[in-house]
Design an enzyme around this catalytic site. Structure first.
Site, PDB file in Angstrom:
ATOM      1  N   ASP A 245       0.823  -1.203   0.000  1.00 33.28           N
ATOM      2  CA  ASP A 245       0.000   0.000   0.000  1.00 33.28           C
ATOM      3  C   ASP A 245       0.862   1.261   0.000  1.00 33.28           C
ATOM      4  OD1 ASP A 245      -2.585   0.913  -0.190  1.00 33.28           O
ATOM      5  OD2 ASP A 245      -2.906   1.079   1.958  1.00 33.28           O
ATOM      6  N   ASP A 291      -9.432  -1.810   2.517  1.00 32.13           N
ATOM      7  CA  ASP A 291      -9.112  -1.263   3.826  1.00 32.13           C
ATOM      8  C   ASP A 291     -10.098  -1.714   4.885  1.00 32.13           C
ATOM      9  OD1 ASP A 291      -6.963   0.152   2.759  1.00 32.13           O
ATOM     10  OD2 ASP A 291      -8.237   1.811   2.169  1.00 32.13           O
TER      11      ASP A 291
END
Length: 419
Positions: A245, A291
């Site tokens: 990420d 997420d």
């Protein structure tokens, strides 16, 4: 092999992978501004409402998905078993996800420049059309499975619930092999019809409410059906996606480009101008499903560990849940303070792992936590997850789960356990 972006979302022009403000976009996310139209500026009330709604929507699939994962792990039928992620799967996950993310980026950005023929074949319009149909089918199954326990409670006990079976076989005699064996009943048909209406609504209008219904269903099913086999595997997965990420957000514009070009229910959205425009609002803040699902499956593992302790306590689950709220709130705070893109997993991973580990260390249960094997509860029936069908910004990894385990009357009874 489809892949997942565990990434995120984007604010305003900073394009944050944690939460995104898509200013002046239509319902399909395309730019609708011109030189004569001023960019919409969100009011503090609208921004607070949008971000608060996103946080609430993120918590719902984690909480209920974790509860349902306990019942899922206790299922006795092989068709009801969850997919188990091993340490080897977890180590490969970020690599495969990166390859797919970059591949989608090439389709959206580079492929259309190769030549006119390739531009026609691999244009953004056709890719999104293909993916929309894929998620249309997958979304109907996911939403049907999600609402099934709640729909069951609406029907009276004396309701004439007829049973059906869809069976496809190959061969004959002793060599006969089942290809599809799908059992369902009248209540399942009702769920399927309702989900189909939402699916048609999404395909025709791409309305943000329909998008959220599918997104919540994907997230909840992902948390419920994707099981980490132990805490070490969870650390490998979350650690790898932490690096993934950070790299794709801070190092390149790949994740931002793909997420803005990708038309699919791979994110939760909420308009910041809903107070001014109502349901027709189009200035969206958004949160990527990755997420939610990635930290969510780790929090679900903590809940199953709590249950295995037989102490009538949910200490680690609540600790991980509160840590998630803190991490997501910190992401929003940093994003608005520095006005720069922020990968949500940069804050969620340390929070969701660090705080439960600290509590376990204080209670003297850290060794017991790392020796806990979730897969022992579901073996020998649990199929091994050999690949991760995922797409940028969303955990479509449940695609494989939903294809193998469509909404069935057996799993319909997996109601959330009381805490």
């Amino acid at each position: 092999m489809a892949e997942v972006d565990q990434g995120s979302a984007f604010p305003g022009e900073a394009a944050s992978p944690a939460i995104d403000s898509l200013n002046a976009t239509d319902s399909n996310g395309t730019d609708s501004t011109n030189a004569t139209v001023a960019k919409f500026v969100s009011t503090p009330e609208g921004t607070a409402l949008a971000y608060g709604s996103l946080v609430l929507m993120a918590l719902l699939p984690i909480f209920f998905g974790a509860l349902r994962s306990v019942n899922c792990a206790k299922g006795k039928n092989s068709s009801d078993m969850p997919e188990t992620i091993t340490s080897r799967d977890a180590a490969r996950f970020p690599i495969i996800a990166s390859c797919t993310l970059f591949g989608l980026y090439l389709f959206f950005k580079v492929g259309v420049c190769v030549c006119e023929i390739l531009s026609c074949i691999f244009s953004e319009e056709y890719i999104n059309m293909l993916l929309s149909m894929y998620f249309f089918v997958l979304g109907i199954l996911a939403l049907s499975h999600t609402i099934s326990p709640f729909v069951n409670r609406l029907f009276p006990e004396n309701f004439p619930n007829k049973q059906y079976q869809l069976l496809f076989t190959q061969g004959s005699g002793e060599n006969k092999e089942e290809i599809v064996n799908y059992e369902f009943d009248t209540k399942d048909l009702f769920c399927l019809c309702f989900s189909s209406v939402v699916g048609v609504w999404y395909i025709l209008k791409k309305h943000w409410i329909a998008n959220n219904l599918f997104g919540l269903a994907f997230a909840l099913n992902g948390v419920e059906l994707l099981h980490l086999n132990n805490v070490s595997t969870g650390c490998i997965l979350l650690g790898g996606l932490f690096v993934y990420d950070v790299f794709w957000v801070f190092g390149t514009n790949v994740m931002v480009t793909v997420a803005k070009s990708f038309e699919a229910p791979i994110k939760l959205v909420f308009p910041q101008d809903i107070l001014e425009k109502g349901l027709a609002a189009n200035n969206f803040a958004m949160l990527g499903l990755g997420d939610i699902v990635i930290p969510g499956i780790f929090i679900a593992l903590l809940l199953r560990f709590d249950v295995s302790l037989n102490k009538n306590s949910r200490t680690y689950f609540y600790t991980g849940f509160l840590a998630y709220i803190f991490g997501l709130g910190l992401t929003i705070f940093v994003m608005h303070t520095f006005k720069h893109a922020q990968p949500a997993l940069l804050y969620l991973v340390p929070a969701c792992t660090g705080l439960p580990f600290f509590v376990a260390l204080v209670k003297g249960e850290l060794t017991e936590m790392f020796s806990y094997e979730s897969s022992a509860e579901v073996l020998p029936h649990t199929p091994r997850l050999t690949h991760f069908p995922t797409v940028s910004g969303s955990p479509a990894s449940l695609a494989n789960s939903m294809q193998q385990k469509p909404s069935s009357p057996r799993r319909r009874h997996h109601n959330p356990t009381s805490m």
